[in-house]
Design an enzyme around this catalytic site. Structure first.
Site, mmCIF file in Angstrom:
data_model
loop_
_atom_site.group_PDB
_atom_site.id
_atom_site.type_symbol
_atom_site.label_atom_id
_atom_site.label_comp_id
_atom_site.label_asym_id
_atom_site.label_seq_id
_atom_site.Cartn_x
_atom_site.Cartn_y
_atom_site.Cartn_z
ATOM 1 N N ASP A 65 57.672 -1.372 57.971
ATOM 2 C CA ASP A 65 57.415 -1.507 59.448
ATOM 3 C C ASP A 65 57.998 -1.330 60.517
ATOM 4 O OD1 ASP A 65 58.050 -4.060 59.044
ATOM 5 O OD2 ASP A 65 56.698 -4.853 60.164
ATOM 6 N N PRO A 66 57.873 -1.064 62.216
ATOM 7 C CA PRO A 66 58.738 -0.841 62.595
ATOM 8 C C PRO A 66 59.948 -2.251 62.971
ATOM 9 C CG PRO A 66 56.524 -0.553 63.791
ATOM 10 C CD PRO A 66 56.352 -1.188 62.129
#
Length: 225
Positions: A65-66
């Site tokens: 995920d970011p």
């Protein structure tokens, strides 16, 4: 989060934006963006697909995920915006690149140059709440990014999938077409890089495969900014 794709991904992924899981995800994101700080900015969510079209994808580097710190995430896995300190996993990626090709470690972690050459820098979850890793896990993005992988799997032209760590390797079940190539190792994170990422030579392996296909090799050197 409506369909804002501007290249050949648009018709391929258009059906996803109408599905119940995506409508639920979109409602969740509208609420999250209005009540919390969420990364990346809305206009950057789909940058991986905007920079690297379906037909131009040669390589996929799967992330999770970011980044969840200020000014880091901009829609490309492992990449950070200019002016931000290079995160530890990316620094290890640069160290491996230095060992393979002799490139100096750049002063930034901005990987758009890779994306523009056909390296799809895809996270499996495309948004995150500030300071809360995995906070948008299980909200629907996995269905969407699985579909991206499935669409690439359907392609006749080979794709090289880079699966670093268990999270990325869990997606191997989606890659069933024997035309494609898979390169695996442990994650470049400081926790695991010495257990098999360092010395795995992923970048030259990719370029050897591309050269054997008659494709232009990736210029992996990231310039200083």
């Amino acid at each position: 989060m409506e369909n804002v794709l501007k290249n050949d991904w648009e018709p391929l992924l258009a059906p996803e934006f109408e599905k119940e899981y995506y409508l639920t995800l979109s409602s969740f994101l509208t609420e999250e963006y209005s009540t919390h700080v969420v990364y990346p900015k809305v206009e950057d969510i789909f940058n991986a697909l905007q920079y690297t079209s379906y037909e131009n994808t040669k390589v996929v580097i799967l992330g999770q995920d970011p980044y969840h710190g200020p000014n880091q995430a901009h829609g490309l896995s492992f990449s950070v915006q200019p002016g931000v300190k290079t995160p530890p996993s990316l620094l290890n990626m640069y160290k491996e690149l230095r060992d393979e090709y002799g490139y100096e470690i750049p002063n930034n972690g901005y990987l758009v140059k890779w994306a523009e050459q056909g390296v799809l820098l895809l996270n499996t979850v495309l948004t995150v709440r500030q300071g809360e890793a995995n906070s948008h896990k299980g909200k629907g993005w996995e269905h969407f990014t699985d579909r991206v992988i499935e669409l690439l799997n359907e392609r006749e032209k080979p794709v090289i999938f880079i699966l670093w760590g268990r999270h990325a390797q869990a997606k191997k079940k989606l890659i069933t077409n024997p035309n494609h190539h898979i390169i695996e190792s442990v994650h470049p994170s400081p926790l695991s890089a010495r257990r098999g990422f360092f010395g795995s030579k992923p970048y030259s392996k990719i370029n050897t495969i591309l050269a054997n296909m008659g494709e232009r090799e990736i210029d992996w050197e990231i310039p200083n900014l």
